[in-house]
Design a protein around this motif. Sequence first.
Motif, PDB file in Angstrom:
ATOM      1  N   ARG A  92      59.113  36.335  40.630  1.00 49.60           N
ATOM      2  CA  ARG A  92      60.044  35.827  41.656  1.00 49.60           C
ATOM      3  C   ARG A  92      60.964  36.937  42.157  1.00 49.60           C
ATOM      4  O   ARG A  92      61.256  37.034  43.348  1.00 49.60           O
ATOM      5  CB  ARG A  92      60.915  34.721  41.073  1.00 49.60           C
ATOM      6  CG  ARG A  92      60.269  33.384  40.982  1.00 49.60           C
ATOM      7  CD  ARG A  92      61.346  32.385  40.547  1.00 49.60           C
ATOM      8  NE  ARG A  92      60.763  31.160  40.080  1.00 49.60           N
ATOM      9  CZ  ARG A  92      61.194  30.474  39.030  1.00 49.60           C
ATOM     10  NH1 ARG A  92      62.218  30.908  38.330  1.00 49.60           N
ATOM     11  NH2 ARG A  92      60.605  29.365  38.686  1.00 49.60           N
ATOM     12  N   SER A  93      61.442  37.751  41.232  1.00 46.97           N
ATOM     13  CA  SER A  93      62.378  38.823  41.567  1.00 46.97           C
ATOM     14  C   SER A  93      61.737  39.897  42.439  1.00 46.97           C
ATOM     15  O   SER A  93      62.367  40.411  43.358  1.00 46.97           O
ATOM     16  CB  SER A  93      62.919  39.436  40.281  1.00 46.97           C
ATOM     17  OG  SER A  93      63.724  40.542  40.553  1.00 46.97           O
ATOM     18  N   GLY A  94      60.500  40.232  42.149  1.00 50.84           N
ATOM     19  CA  GLY A  94      59.854  41.326  42.870  1.00 50.84           C
ATOM     20  C   GLY A  94      59.139  40.929  44.140  1.00 50.84           C
ATOM     21  O   GLY A  94      58.975  41.733  45.056  1.00 50.84           O
ATOM     22  N   LEU A  95      58.713  39.697  44.232  1.00 48.83           N
ATOM     23  CA  LEU A  95      57.895  39.241  45.351  1.00 48.83           C
ATOM     24  C   LEU A  95      58.777  38.834  46.526  1.00 48.83           C
ATOM     25  O   LEU A  95      59.631  37.955  46.398  1.00 48.83           O
ATOM     26  CB  LEU A  95      57.032  38.063  44.894  1.00 48.83           C
ATOM     27  CG  LEU A  95      56.020  37.511  45.885  1.00 48.83           C
ATOM     28  CD1 LEU A  95      54.959  38.563  46.212  1.00 48.83           C
ATOM     29  CD2 LEU A  95      55.361  36.263  45.309  1.00 48.83           C
ATOM     30  N   THR A  96      58.583  39.476  47.663  1.00 48.09           N
ATOM     31  CA  THR A  96      59.333  39.120  48.863  1.00 48.09           C
ATOM     32  C   THR A  96      58.460  38.458  49.918  1.00 48.09           C
ATOM     33  O   THR A  96      58.985  37.819  50.827  1.00 48.09           O
ATOM     34  CB  THR A  96      60.027  40.356  49.468  1.00 48.09           C
ATOM     35  OG1 THR A  96      59.037  41.335  49.807  1.00 48.09           O
ATOM     36  CG2 THR A  96      61.032  40.945  48.486  1.00 48.09           C
ATOM     37  N   ALA A  97      57.166  38.618  49.827  1.00 43.88           N
ATOM     38  CA  ALA A  97      56.249  38.026  50.801  1.00 43.88           C
ATOM     39  C   ALA A  97      55.900  36.598  50.383  1.00 43.88           C
ATOM     40  O   ALA A  97      55.813  36.301  49.186  1.00 43.88           O
ATOM     41  CB  ALA A  97      54.969  38.860  50.890  1.00 43.88           C
ATOM     42  N   PRO A  98      55.695  35.723  51.350  1.00 41.51           N
ATOM     43  CA  PRO A  98      55.280  34.362  50.993  1.00 41.51           C
ATOM     44  C   PRO A  98      53.832  34.360  50.503  1.00 41.51           C
ATOM     45  O   PRO A  98      52.977  35.037  51.078  1.00 41.51           O
ATOM     46  CB  PRO A  98      55.427  33.590  52.308  1.00 41.51           C
ATOM     47  CG  PRO A  98      55.316  34.628  53.378  1.00 41.51           C
ATOM     48  CD  PRO A  98      55.853  35.896  52.790  1.00 41.51           C
ATOM     49  N   ARG A 121      53.649  46.204  45.910  1.00 44.91           N
ATOM     50  CA  ARG A 121      54.093  46.923  47.108  1.00 44.91           C
ATOM     51  C   ARG A 121      53.248  46.514  48.319  1.00 44.91           C
ATOM     52  O   ARG A 121      53.771  46.219  49.395  1.00 44.91           O
ATOM     53  CB  ARG A 121      54.016  48.431  46.857  1.00 44.91           C
ATOM     54  CG  ARG A 121      54.764  49.265  47.835  1.00 44.91           C
ATOM     55  CD  ARG A 121      54.971  50.718  47.400  1.00 44.91           C
ATOM     56  NE  ARG A 121      53.860  51.350  46.717  1.00 44.91           N
ATOM     57  CZ  ARG A 121      53.788  51.555  45.386  1.00 44.91           C
ATOM     58  NH1 ARG A 121      54.768  51.162  44.595  1.00 44.91           N
ATOM     59  NH2 ARG A 121      52.751  52.160  44.849  1.00 44.91           N
ATOM     60  N   ASN A 179      53.935  42.773  49.321  1.00 40.56           N
ATOM     61  CA  ASN A 179      55.228  42.660  50.000  1.00 40.56           C
ATOM     62  C   ASN A 179      55.205  43.275  51.395  1.00 40.56           C
ATOM     63  O   ASN A 179      55.986  42.877  52.260  1.00 40.56           O
ATOM     64  CB  ASN A 179      56.336  43.281  49.161  1.00 40.56           C
ATOM     65  CG  ASN A 179      56.753  42.390  48.018  1.00 40.56           C
ATOM     66  OD1 ASN A 179      56.528  41.186  48.027  1.00 40.56           O
ATOM     67  ND2 ASN A 179      57.377  42.989  47.007  1.00 40.56           N
TER      68      ASN A 179
END
Length: 145
Positions: free
Chosen positions: A71-77, A105, A108
């Motif tokens: 959850r912390s590292g993932l920014t893409a849906p 990387r 994201n």
Amino acid sequence: MNLSPIGEACLIAREGRRLRAYRDSVGVWTIGVGHTSAAGPPQVAPGLAITAAECDAIFARDVAAYVAAVRSGLTAPVGPHAFDALVSLCYNIGPSAFAGSTALRRINAGDAAGGAEAMLMWARPAAILGRRRTEAEQFVTPYAA
């Protein structure tokens, strides 16, 4: 997002469930559902045995930390299948390695296919490649409704 019941079942199947301490494929003392001392208590040593209930409690505590790391590292849906695959990868390589991974990387950056491909870069020891292939396949394949 949280680990789905399907993702949990896949992760347990990949890790196995053992109530007596054993050395994994690289010699690390392990128990339960892939629990090592690096994940926190209990410290795993030769002769350690746990009950099924203890195994479930250790797994619940361990997996919560890996879900939080994803959850912390993932920014893409991503869909549930992809999230589950990333939790499985993180559970195996650790939160720090996951956070710095090419797979994360690329995902994201919007390159899901490249992220799935990069999951296969985590191929040591060689015996782990089958797991990586199933994780990459899970990542790109939505669950049937």
